[in-house]
Design a protein around this motif. Structure first.
Motif, PDB file in Angstrom:
ATOM      1  N   UNK A 182      26.051  19.453  30.157  1.00  0.00           N
ATOM      2  CA  UNK A 182      26.940  20.020  29.140  1.00  0.00           C
ATOM      3  C   UNK A 182      27.826  18.910  28.578  1.00  0.00           C
ATOM      4  N   UNK A 183      27.197  17.999  27.882  1.00  0.00           N
ATOM      5  CA  UNK A 183      27.943  16.879  27.290  1.00  0.00           C
ATOM      6  C   UNK A 183      28.929  17.388  26.250  1.00  0.00           C
ATOM      7  N   UNK A 184      30.101  16.793  26.227  1.00  0.00           N
ATOM      8  CA  UNK A 184      31.109  17.041  25.194  1.00  0.00           C
ATOM      9  C   UNK A 184      31.563  15.685  24.710  1.00  0.00           C
ATOM     10  N   UNK A 185      31.338  15.407  23.439  1.00  0.00           N
ATOM     11  CA  UNK A 185      31.542  14.042  22.963  1.00  0.00           C
ATOM     12  C   UNK A 185      32.118  14.040  21.553  1.00  0.00           C
ATOM     13  N   UNK A 186      33.009  13.102  21.307  1.00  0.00           N
ATOM     14  CA  UNK A 186      33.488  12.859  19.955  1.00  0.00           C
ATOM     15  C   UNK A 186      32.705  11.692  19.373  1.00  0.00           C
ATOM     16  N   UNK A 226      35.711  17.701  13.883  1.00  0.00           N
ATOM     17  CA  UNK A 226      36.816  17.766  14.844  1.00  0.00           C
ATOM     18  C   UNK A 226      38.017  18.476  14.252  1.00  0.00           C
ATOM     19  N   UNK A 227      38.229  18.302  12.957  1.00  0.00           N
ATOM     20  CA  UNK A 227      39.377  18.929  12.299  1.00  0.00           C
ATOM     21  C   UNK A 227      39.226  20.448  12.392  1.00  0.00           C
ATOM     22  N   UNK A 287      31.610   9.176  12.855  1.00  0.00           N
ATOM     23  CA  UNK A 287      30.617   9.074  11.800  1.00  0.00           C
ATOM     24  C   UNK A 287      30.876   7.829  10.960  1.00  0.00           C
ATOM     25  N   UNK A 288      29.920   7.487  10.109  1.00  0.00           N
ATOM     26  CA  UNK A 288      30.005   6.206   9.404  1.00  0.00           C
ATOM     27  C   UNK A 288      31.135   6.154   8.387  1.00  0.00           C
ATOM     28  N   UNK A 289      31.647   7.316   7.988  1.00  0.00           N
ATOM     29  CA  UNK A 289      32.791   7.310   7.070  1.00  0.00           C
ATOM     30  C   UNK A 289      34.119   7.404   7.819  1.00  0.00           C
ATOM     31  N   UNK A 290      34.050   7.349   9.164  1.00  0.00           N
ATOM     32  CA  UNK A 290      35.256   7.372   9.976  1.00  0.00           C
ATOM     33  C   UNK A 290      35.651   8.747  10.471  1.00  0.00           C
ATOM     34  N   UNK A 291      35.047   9.808   9.934  1.00  0.00           N
ATOM     35  CA  UNK A 291      35.373  11.150  10.414  1.00  0.00           C
ATOM     36  C   UNK A 291      34.786  11.367  11.810  1.00  0.00           C
ATOM     37  N   UNK A 292      35.349  12.357  12.519  1.00  0.00           N
ATOM     38  CA  UNK A 292      34.931  12.621  13.891  1.00  0.00           C
ATOM     39  C   UNK A 292      34.082  13.890  13.942  1.00  0.00           C
ATOM     40  N   UNK A 293      32.937  13.783  14.602  1.00  0.00           N
ATOM     41  CA  UNK A 293      32.074  14.937  14.853  1.00  0.00           C
ATOM     42  C   UNK A 293      32.148  15.296  16.331  1.00  0.00           C
ATOM     43  N   UNK A 294      32.391  16.568  16.633  1.00  0.00           N
ATOM     44  CA  UNK A 294      32.346  17.053  18.004  1.00  0.00           C
ATOM     45  C   UNK A 294      30.918  17.484  18.338  1.00  0.00           C
ATOM     46  N   UNK A 303      25.469  16.550   7.558  1.00  0.00           N
ATOM     47  CA  UNK A 303      26.099  17.812   7.186  1.00  0.00           C
ATOM     48  C   UNK A 303      27.533  17.915   7.695  1.00  0.00           C
ATOM     49  N   UNK A 304      27.755  17.480   8.923  1.00  0.00           N
ATOM     50  CA  UNK A 304      29.103  17.563   9.478  1.00  0.00           C
ATOM     51  C   UNK A 304      30.081  16.751   8.638  1.00  0.00           C
ATOM     52  N   UNK A 305      29.632  15.618   8.124  1.00  0.00           N
ATOM     53  CA  UNK A 305      30.494  14.779   7.305  1.00  0.00           C
ATOM     54  C   UNK A 305      30.947  15.498   6.033  1.00  0.00           C
ATOM     55  N   UNK A 306      30.185  16.507   5.619  1.00  0.00           N
ATOM     56  CA  UNK A 306      30.528  17.277   4.422  1.00  0.00           C
ATOM     57  C   UNK A 306      31.127  18.644   4.750  1.00  0.00           C
ATOM     58  N   UNK A 307      31.573  18.807   6.000  1.00  0.00           N
ATOM     59  CA  UNK A 307      32.267  20.036   6.336  1.00  0.00           C
ATOM     60  C   UNK A 307      31.376  21.188   6.730  1.00  0.00           C
TER      61      UNK A 307
END
Length: 609
Positions: A31-35, A68-69, A38-45, A125-129
């Motif tokens: 059950x990995x949980x990782x931040x 993450x937001x 992304x390449x634009x600096x945003x964080x994906x959970x 997709x995550x980078x675009x919300x």
């Protein structure tokens, strides 16, 4: 009834295993949980193996990728049997290399770390919300249970997973489905069940009629692909298979949960070919797992491949035509499905579609034409796309090309006299040629109306259209079925020639496949063979060849032991259970001319005025 008894016993045995399997399972579920930056600096959970409850008390596991937001985001989802924890690059290295070569920008803006076979890249997709969810179907990967691919129960599981995703605290309540092949087929299935939180679907090259496009072609069992696919791609990822070659990149252990013995694995699955043998006709079992396309009302982006005979073609056209969606578009392309799905144009189209229906962005989607299609012209490179308002194209003029066995020609004029051509199944072929003297376009569905007899009580017909340029070189197409696909193909078991008169058209016969009508040896019967849609521009000197034979098309000079470049790819019909030689190895006769007019129906498309 025999199938139901077999399935009940198998499920009962599987349930005994499940009790002990469940105790060991939790220790085998990472059950990995990782931040992830992304390449634009945003964080994906990234959350691995989130448990998704199902209506019968069971569950499947999902990987969830989200911003993450904090917020409420639309969801892009796929459910499949190939392993949500198996990297595309490792499991299918050669295909990945070809995809990267054709589309060098695939990993632009992404690490490609989370790309899985025939699923989208979460990072894009995550980078675009968006939230992206990948689910292991019941009985595969980390999801425990009885493995029954493309089953009714699997569709209901998908329904439950969609509803789960649509009600999470981070969801805006709108779920969209995106994926290729298997992950497109099951979109048609679940969309017809109408999950309340399903807001849009984008099936990319996936059959919508499981009997006619997946398991049987014209009533002939499509067995070779399923042997290779089930043994090579499904069983290695079956839940409990500790011998799998796959590894979870996070743990370096098999991504298949707690191990099971070989006898337990066998009891915990059903081979689709066994189901085919139990259900060779379009009976209640096959009807139930085939979606009622008219029940699909969500916005639809259907992407079909012109070079996908055998699995990746017909379904997207039929799904587009028959779905009741008030907003639906058809995107017709060529090439491999990986290129179109992961390529720049395909990704932009997917984002524009889901932005409109999951986010509510007014981006002009409705102003796009209902149909955008690639028109294949061997003399024009690159290929050009054209907008159309309908499928089939409304201005089509259906042309008849009459077969003449005496001259081995096919043309717009009726033959001068009756004649016949006879071949032995698996050893001979009847061919009919025509040479064009003008530039013409043919785009749409096709059919062959033939008068046939057999020396036995049945016969299988394999109809292939080949095209040769003015130099005599065959024009082939890189496609989803074969790297050198012919113009088109069609199939029919003559004992299943019965038509649904209300649904049939001269260019698209619709066979009921609900009864077997055996032949009287030597007697002629009229039959109609559906040929899957195509698009081609021919030029003066080009030659069209119609091949009719009693076994799968193998290109002259091709190595029959190889599956590529032979013309039919993996989509072969070789099961001796379905095609016993005593009945399907006889002589077949094609009658032409006179009272037995055999002809090809071609979709001639005049230029737009």
């Amino acid at each position: 009834m025999k199938f139901l008894k077999f399935a009940s016993v198998a499920l009962a045995v599987a349930s005994v295993f499940a009790a002990t399997h469940a105790n060991a399972e939790s220790a085998n579920i990472p059950t990995a949980r990782e931040e992830v930056v992304l390449q634009n600096g945003r964080i994906m959970l990234y959350e691995q193996n989130v448990k998704v409850p199902l209506r019968d008390g069971s569950y499947v596991y999902a990987n969830v990728y989200r911003p993450k937001v904090p917020g409420k985001y639309p969801v892009i989802m796929a459910q499949g049997p190939y392993g949500k924890d198996v990297p595309f690059q490792e499991a299918y290295a050669s295909t990945w290399a070809k995809t990267i070569k054709s589309n060098p920008a695939v990993c632009a803006g992404s690490s490609c770390r989370f790309v899985r076979w025939e699923e989208t890249d979460p990072e894009r997709w995550v980078v675009d919300g968006y939230v992206v969810i990948a689910v292991d179907v019941r009985g595969s990967g980390y999801s425990p249970g009885y493995l029954n691919v493309l089953s009714v129960r699997e569709s209901r599981d998908y329904y439950d997973a969609i509803e789960w995703a649509g009600t999470r605290p981070w969801s805006n309540g709108k779920v969209g489905l995106l994926g290729i092949s298997y992950m497109a087929i099951n979109q048609w299935q679940v969309a017809a069940l109408q999950p309340p939180h399903l807001a849009a679907i984008a099936p990319w090259e996936g059959a919508s009629d499981l009997y006619r496009e997946v398991f049987f072609h014209g009533g002939i069992e499509s067995d070779k692909f399923f042997q290779i696919w089930f043994n090579g791609q499904i069983l290695p990822n079956q839940n409990g298979n500790a011998k799998t070659r796959y590894r979870d990149p996070g743990t370096h252990e098999p991504p298949t949960g707690a191990p099971l013995r070989d006898d337990q694995l066998k009891a915990n699955r059903i081979d689709p070919l066994d189901e085919d043998h139990e259900h060779p006709l379009l009976d209640a079992f096959n009807e139930e797992r085939t979606p009622d396309l008219a029940r699909i009302r969500t916005p639809l982006l259907s992407a079909g491949n012109l070079s996908g005979a055998g699995l990746h073609g017909r379904g997207n056209y039929e799904g587009f035509v028959l779905a009741s969606s008030p907003s639906k578009k058809l995107f017709v392309h060529g090439g491999t499905h990986d290129d179109s799905f992961y390529g720049k144009e395909g990704i932009a189209l997917q984002h524009r579609f889901f932005d409109r229906y999951l986010k509510g962005v007014n981006n002009g989607w409705e102003s796009l034409p209902p149909v955008t299609m690639t028109v294949r012209d061997p003399a024009a490179k690159p290929a050009v796309d054209r907008a159309e308002s309908t499928w089939p194209i409304s201005r089509i003029e259906w042309k008849k090309y009459h077969l003449d066995a005496a001259t081995k020609q096919v043309g717009e004029q009726m033959p001068g006299a009756p004649s016949t051509a006879t071949f032995k199944a698996g050893q001979g072929v009847a061919t009919f040629d025509t040479t064009f003297d003008t530039t013409e376009e043919f785009s749409g569905p096709l059919a062959a109306h033939l008068w046939v007899s057999s020396s036995t009580t049945d016969a299988d017909l394999f109809v292939t259209l080949q095209l040769f340029d003015e130099t005599g070189k065959e024009v082939t197409f890189l496609g989803a079925s074969d790297e050198a696909a012919p113009l088109s193909q069609g199939w029919l078991r003559v004992s299943q020639r019965k038509l649904d008169e209300k649904r049939s058209t001269p260019a698209q016969p619709w066979h009921t496949h609900d009864e077997i009508q055996k032949l009287t040896p030597g007697q002629l019967y009229p039959v109609d063979v559906e040929i899957w849609p195509t698009s081609i521009v021919v030029h003066p000197g080009y030659k069209l060849r119609v091949r009719v034979e009693g076994s799968d098309f193998v290109r002259l000079g091709a190595d029959p032991t190889q599956m590529i470049n032979r013309g039919s790819g993996f989509f072969l019909h070789m099961d001796p259970v379905d095609r016993p030689a005593a009945e399907f190895g006889g002589e077949t006769t094609i009658a032409t001319g006179g009272d037995h007019d055999s002809y090809l129906v071609m979709p001639f498309v005049p230029a737009k005025k």
